[in-house]
Design a protein around this motif. Sequence first.
Motif, PDB file in Angstrom:
ATOM      1  N   ASN A   1      13.033   1.972   2.876  1.00 54.78           N
ATOM      2  CA  ASN A   1      12.180   2.913   2.153  1.00 54.78           C
ATOM      3  C   ASN A   1      10.875   2.285   1.671  1.00 54.78           C
ATOM      4  OD1 ASN A   1      14.072   5.060   2.374  1.00 54.78           O
ATOM      5  ND2 ASN A   1      15.261   4.172   0.682  1.00 54.78           N
ATOM      6  N   ALA A   2      10.631   1.053   2.062  1.00 56.89           N
ATOM      7  CA  ALA A   2       9.417   0.369   1.619  1.00 56.89           C
ATOM      8  C   ALA A   2       8.184   0.902   2.349  1.00 56.89           C
ATOM      9  CB  ALA A   2       9.554  -1.130   1.854  1.00 56.89           C
ATOM     10  N   LYS A   3       7.027   0.649   1.762  1.00 58.25           N
ATOM     11  CA  LYS A   3       5.746   0.921   2.403  1.00 58.25           C
ATOM     12  C   LYS A   3       5.190  -0.405   2.916  1.00 58.25           C
ATOM     13  CE  LYS A   3       5.518   5.345   1.493  1.00 58.25           C
ATOM     14  NZ  LYS A   3       5.546   6.369   2.573  1.00 58.25           N
ATOM     15  N   TYR A   4       4.755  -0.395   4.170  1.00 55.17           N
ATOM     16  CA  TYR A   4       4.329  -1.632   4.808  1.00 55.17           C
ATOM     17  C   TYR A   4       2.826  -1.646   5.063  1.00 55.17           C
ATOM     18  CZ  TYR A   4       9.319  -1.838   5.579  1.00 55.17           C
ATOM     19  OH  TYR A   4      10.670  -1.838   5.384  1.00 55.17           O
ATOM     20  N   SER A   5       2.241  -2.815   4.830  1.00 55.74           N
ATOM     21  CA  SER A   5       0.843  -3.039   5.181  1.00 55.74           C
ATOM     22  C   SER A   5       0.768  -4.293   6.041  1.00 55.74           C
ATOM     23  CB  SER A   5      -0.031  -3.202   3.933  1.00 55.74           C
ATOM     24  OG  SER A   5      -0.077  -2.004   3.189  1.00 55.74           O
ATOM     25  N   PHE A   6      -0.207  -4.310   6.934  1.00 50.57           N
ATOM     26  CA  PHE A   6      -0.368  -5.427   7.855  1.00 50.57           C
ATOM     27  C   PHE A   6      -1.806  -5.914   7.841  1.00 50.57           C
ATOM     28  CE2 PHE A   6       3.184  -2.970   9.477  1.00 50.57           C
ATOM     29  CZ  PHE A   6       4.093  -3.923   9.911  1.00 50.57           C
ATOM     30  N   VAL A   7      -1.969  -7.227   7.831  1.00 53.40           N
ATOM     31  CA  VAL A   7      -3.249  -7.865   8.124  1.00 53.40           C
ATOM     32  C   VAL A   7      -3.101  -8.439   9.519  1.00 53.40           C
ATOM     33  CG1 VAL A   7      -4.799  -9.769   7.560  1.00 53.40           C
ATOM     34  CG2 VAL A   7      -3.778  -8.413   5.722  1.00 53.40           C
ATOM     35  N   ILE A   8      -3.989  -8.052  10.442  1.00 57.06           N
ATOM     36  CA  ILE A   8      -3.760  -8.413  11.846  1.00 57.06           C
ATOM     37  C   ILE A   8      -5.081  -8.388  12.613  1.00 57.06           C
ATOM     38  CG2 ILE A   8      -3.290  -6.035  12.609  1.00 57.06           C
ATOM     39  CD1 ILE A   8      -0.948  -7.276  14.307  1.00 57.06           C
ATOM     40  N   GLY A   9      -5.143  -9.158  13.690  1.00 52.26           N
ATOM     41  CA  GLY A   9      -6.328  -9.178  14.541  1.00 52.26           C
ATOM     42  C   GLY A   9      -6.398  -7.962  15.443  1.00 52.26           C
ATOM     43  N   PRO A  10      -7.582  -7.650  15.975  1.00 49.72           N
ATOM     44  CA  PRO A  10      -7.767  -6.419  16.752  1.00 49.72           C
ATOM     45  C   PRO A  10      -6.978  -6.362  18.051  1.00 49.72           C
ATOM     46  CG  PRO A  10      -9.734  -7.811  16.838  1.00 49.72           C
ATOM     47  CD  PRO A  10      -8.833  -8.405  15.804  1.00 49.72           C
TER      48      PRO A  10
ATOM     49  N   MET B   1       8.535   0.272  -3.115  1.00 51.77           N
ATOM     50  CA  MET B   1       8.364  -1.135  -2.750  1.00 51.77           C
ATOM     51  C   MET B   1       7.230  -1.277  -1.746  1.00 51.77           C
ATOM     52  SD  MET B   1      11.089  -3.807  -0.998  1.00 51.77           S
ATOM     53  CE  MET B   1      11.786  -4.402  -2.528  1.00 51.77           C
ATOM     54  N   LYS B   2       6.389  -2.279  -1.958  1.00 51.89           N
ATOM     55  CA  LYS B   2       5.258  -2.539  -1.067  1.00 51.89           C
ATOM     56  C   LYS B   2       5.400  -3.937  -0.466  1.00 51.89           C
ATOM     57  CE  LYS B   2       1.869   0.443  -3.381  1.00 51.89           C
ATOM     58  NZ  LYS B   2       1.493   1.254  -2.217  1.00 51.89           N
ATOM     59  N   ILE B   3       5.319  -3.999   0.857  1.00 51.60           N
ATOM     60  CA  ILE B   3       5.463  -5.262   1.577  1.00 51.60           C
ATOM     61  C   ILE B   3       4.236  -5.488   2.442  1.00 51.60           C
ATOM     62  CG2 ILE B   3       6.842  -6.537   3.270  1.00 51.60           C
ATOM     63  CD1 ILE B   3       9.280  -5.022   2.344  1.00 51.60           C
ATOM     64  N   LEU B   4       3.685  -6.693   2.371  1.00 52.99           N
ATOM     65  CA  LEU B   4       2.500  -7.058   3.155  1.00 52.99           C
ATOM     66  C   LEU B   4       2.865  -8.138   4.163  1.00 52.99           C
ATOM     67  CD1 LEU B   4      -0.632  -7.016   3.638  1.00 52.99           C
ATOM     68  CD2 LEU B   4      -0.773  -8.855   1.926  1.00 52.99           C
ATOM     69  N   PHE B   5       2.519  -7.907   5.430  1.00 56.66           N
ATOM     70  CA  PHE B   5       2.657  -8.911   6.478  1.00 56.66           C
ATOM     71  C   PHE B   5       1.269  -9.428   6.843  1.00 56.66           C
ATOM     72  CE2 PHE B   5       6.296  -6.076   7.117  1.00 56.66           C
ATOM     73  CZ  PHE B   5       7.344  -6.979   7.221  1.00 56.66           C
ATOM     74  N   ILE B   6       1.072 -10.726   6.752  1.00 53.94           N
ATOM     75  CA  ILE B   6      -0.179 -11.350   7.182  1.00 53.94           C
ATOM     76  C   ILE B   6       0.086 -11.931   8.572  1.00 53.94           C
ATOM     77  CG2 ILE B   6      -1.954 -13.070   6.671  1.00 53.94           C
ATOM     78  CD1 ILE B   6      -1.035 -12.904   3.711  1.00 53.94           C
ATOM     79  N   CYS B   7      -0.386 -11.226   9.592  1.00 48.19           N
ATOM     80  CA  CYS B   7      -0.013 -11.518  10.982  1.00 48.19           C
ATOM     81  C   CYS B   7      -1.097 -12.308  11.707  1.00 48.19           C
ATOM     82  CB  CYS B   7       0.242 -10.207  11.732  1.00 48.19           C
ATOM     83  SG  CYS B   7       1.557  -9.195  11.024  1.00 48.19           S
ATOM     84  N   SER B   8      -0.769 -12.708  12.903  1.00 48.88           N
ATOM     85  CA  SER B   8      -1.699 -13.437  13.760  1.00 48.88           C
ATOM     86  C   SER B   8      -2.738 -12.487  14.344  1.00 48.88           C
ATOM     87  CB  SER B   8      -0.923 -14.109  14.895  1.00 48.88           C
ATOM     88  OG  SER B   8      -1.793 -14.702  15.827  1.00 48.88           O
ATOM     89  N   ASN B   9      -3.802 -13.059  14.878  1.00 47.09           N
ATOM     90  CA  ASN B   9      -4.751 -12.260  15.652  1.00 47.09           C
ATOM     91  C   ASN B   9      -4.402 -12.293  17.134  1.00 47.09           C
ATOM     92  OD1 ASN B   9      -5.481 -15.010  15.873  1.00 47.09           O
ATOM     93  ND2 ASN B   9      -7.548 -14.468  16.474  1.00 47.09           N
ATOM     94  N   LEU B  10      -3.288 -12.971  17.504  1.00 50.41           N
ATOM     95  CA  LEU B  10      -2.880 -13.103  18.894  1.00 50.41           C
ATOM     96  C   LEU B  10      -1.699 -12.203  19.209  1.00 50.41           C
ATOM     97  CD1 LEU B  10      -3.041 -16.989  19.233  1.00 50.41           C
ATOM     98  CD2 LEU B  10      -4.767 -15.332  19.970  1.00 50.41           C
ATOM     99  N   ILE B  11      -1.705 -11.622  20.408  1.00 51.13           N
ATOM    100  CA  ILE B  11      -0.618 -10.745  20.827  1.00 51.13           C
ATOM    101  C   ILE B  11       0.703 -11.504  20.896  1.00 51.13           C
ATOM    102  CG2 ILE B  11       0.268  -9.388  22.771  1.00 51.13           C
ATOM    103  CD1 ILE B  11      -2.666  -8.643  23.386  1.00 51.13           C
ATOM    104  N   GLY B  12       0.701 -12.665  21.536  1.00 49.64           N
ATOM    105  CA  GLY B  12       1.933 -13.420  21.725  1.00 49.64           C
ATOM    106  C   GLY B  12       2.587 -13.822  20.417  1.00 49.64           C
ATOM    107  N   ASP B  13       1.808 -14.384  19.495  1.00 46.76           N
ATOM    108  CA  ASP B  13       2.365 -14.817  18.213  1.00 46.76           C
ATOM    109  C   ASP B  13       2.886 -13.639  17.409  1.00 46.76           C
ATOM    110  OD1 ASP B  13       1.786 -17.390  18.855  1.00 46.76           O
ATOM    111  OD2 ASP B  13       0.242 -17.700  17.353  1.00 46.76           O
TER     112      ASP B  13
END
Length: 305
Positions: A30-39, A1-13
């Motif tokens: 047992n899933a594999k996780y990927s994240f889109v996130i700010g630096p 299973m593949k799960i993608l999180f599209i996250c904020s670029n802010l620490i607080g959020d």
Amino acid sequence: MKILFICSNLIGDTILSSGVIKHFVDKHKNAKYSFVIGPSAAPLLKNYENVERIIIFKKRKFNMHWIEIFKKTYNTKWDIVIDFRSSLLSFFLNTKNKYIFKKQKGLHHIDQLNSSFGFQSLNLFIPTSIEEQKKATNHLNDKYKHVVIFPGGNWKPKLWSVQNYNSVMKSLEAKYDKIKFILVGSLKEKQKFYNELIKDIKEDLIIDLFGANLTITSAFMKKSDLFVGNDSGLMHLAVANQIKVISLFGPTDDNIYGPYGANNIIIRTKESLDYFKSINIDENKSYMNSIKTEIVLRACESHLK
């Protein structure tokens, strides 16, 4: 299973969204996780297990960063996409299920997440490593009260003066025999605030974590007694570590971004949020001067009993 999180670029959020992340991580172990996130927020993820990819983006003009993110995600067949940014990206990805955060006016950000996703996401969680936990345990003496101080933030109008923080710290030092102060923030904030912050305070009562990574800061917070600071991502990090929080608010909305939890204290300026909405904010000055040190000191003492 593949799960993608599209996250904020802010620490607080990102920290506020961590309860949602934990929900899916616990449900799909047992899933594999990927994240889109700010630096700036990306370091929060470094201790998550089963991470396949972390796609770090920087905002670009005309939203061109979304094209880059699309190129890195559209070839994957996702089982679940969780979009905290309410973006169009999740509509174009190949996914079986998608959850898209929809903002609602007048609700705390966590309550908005609960309502949008249909489950409780109250358990904010930033994982720390065993090494980080050991470092905090070895460094902090249980005989002392540890107060985390954060004088910084990303917007000058919401910063209480460093001289006020110093005054509160000196009063606490005089009142309590066994107390130490953990100073947190970035290296840039250390350059701005450090010398004034520690003025006339005994050197051995200072634990300097300015410039430390977010997860080691989190590990130290978990072993601490109290956080005092401005409205910020580090304030939410303290909430995630379930320590008592005193947060200072002026031209930002504590109803939406205040520290979540009944035991935490919000101290507002005498000026209301409606007042700040009615004026033109000068981004080169602080609007926090009406919060008196005596009020913050009393709140600290009530928490440290």
